[in-house]
Write a protein that holds these residues in place. Structure first.
Motif, PDB file in Angstrom:
ATOM      1  N   ASN A  85      -6.102   4.122   3.740  1.00  0.00           N
ATOM      2  CA  ASN A  85      -5.678   5.069   4.769  1.00  0.00           C
ATOM      3  C   ASN A  85      -6.809   6.036   5.100  1.00  0.00           C
ATOM      4  OD1 ASN A  85      -3.182   3.885   4.605  1.00  0.00           O
ATOM      5  ND2 ASN A  85      -2.258   5.513   3.394  1.00  0.00           N
ATOM      6  N   LYS A 114       0.584  12.576   7.345  1.00  0.00           N
ATOM      7  CA  LYS A 114       0.462  11.323   6.589  1.00  0.00           C
ATOM      8  C   LYS A 114       1.349  10.221   7.152  1.00  0.00           C
ATOM      9  CE  LYS A 114      -2.308  13.489   3.837  1.00  0.00           C
ATOM     10  NZ  LYS A 114      -3.775  13.280   3.968  1.00  0.00           N
ATOM     11  N   GLU A 186       6.148   6.204   7.763  1.00  0.00           N
ATOM     12  CA  GLU A 186       5.222   6.322   6.637  1.00  0.00           C
ATOM     13  C   GLU A 186       4.744   4.932   6.234  1.00  0.00           C
ATOM     14  OE1 GLU A 186       5.147   7.888   1.987  1.00  0.00           O
ATOM     15  OE2 GLU A 186       6.990   8.014   3.192  1.00  0.00           O
TER      16      GLU A 186
END
Length: 215
Positions: A85, A114, A186
């Motif tokens: 990420n 996030k 997410e």
């Protein structure tokens, strides 16, 4: 495994070697319609193919193959890996560094919360940087492919569904996202063809796959 894939296995077992055109004719469908099914069966080692010869039974084929049954029951969450990420503010220069340092071919882009917002690949970076000496400072958010224009899977999806999507969309990997995340979900993992190959190797090592094809 779908009914058509099981029928393909049975036809190959009875008539091998048999061409894709012959299989399509027997099932009453076009050859392109079977492409993803045949690719999946070859990838799983249940059938093999030789150019100008056709399809024949793979070494891992069994009518009641334990590995196949295990694979059918496995979920993406059991096979996925840890994604690389990066923040959407990361520069293209630093994105290139991340690709090399992490030995990755794709970066998953997340925002300040996030949440998954896109992916960036070496090809995306190359398009922006060719002939542009100042492109290194551009953030990845300017070149990434944005969600939801990305093929994804959820942790609870079958591994076989992930394989089908990779074949159908001609991609090597898929982000795994929380299905309840809404417009900006997410990201919880990453599944690639390499994950699937490693999974099959583990099954082999555990003795789940073994022996020769049932005659």
């Amino acid at each position: 495994m779908t009914a058509r894939q099981m029928e393909l296995l049975n036809l190959v077992k009875r008539h091998a070697p048999i061409t894709g055109e012959q299989l399509a004719e027997m099932l009453g469908v076009s050859r392109p319609t079977l492409r993803s099914d045949l690719s999946l069966l070859v990838m799983l080692g249940l059938i093999d193919a030789k150019p100008k010869v056709g399809y024949f039974v793979g070494k891992d084929y069994r009518v009641e193959n334990a590995a196949l049954q295990k694979l059918k029951s496995m979920k993406v969450g059991e096979a996925m890996g840890v994604p690389v990420n990066v923040p959407d503010t990361l520069s293209l220069h630093d994105a290139v560094v991340a690709l090399f340092m992490e030995n990755a071919d794709t970066l998953l882009v997340v925002n300040e919360q996030k949440r998954f917002v896109g992916i960036v690949t070496p090809k995306d970076i190359l398009k922006m940087t060719l002939g542009n000496p100042n492109a290194g400072a551009i953030p990845v958010s300017m070149v990434m492919t944005r969600y939801p224009n990305i093929v994804t899977v959820a942790p609870g999806d079958p591994v076989t569904e992930a394989i089908r999507k990779m074949i159908a969309h001609q991609v090597d990997c898929l982000p795994v996202i929380d299905p309840d995340g809404g417009k900006e979900p997410e990201v919880v993992g990453w599944i690639a063809k390499s994950n699937v190959i490693r999974l099959m190797a583990d099954l082999t090592a555990d003795g789940i796959i073994g022996g020769t094809a049932t005659e």
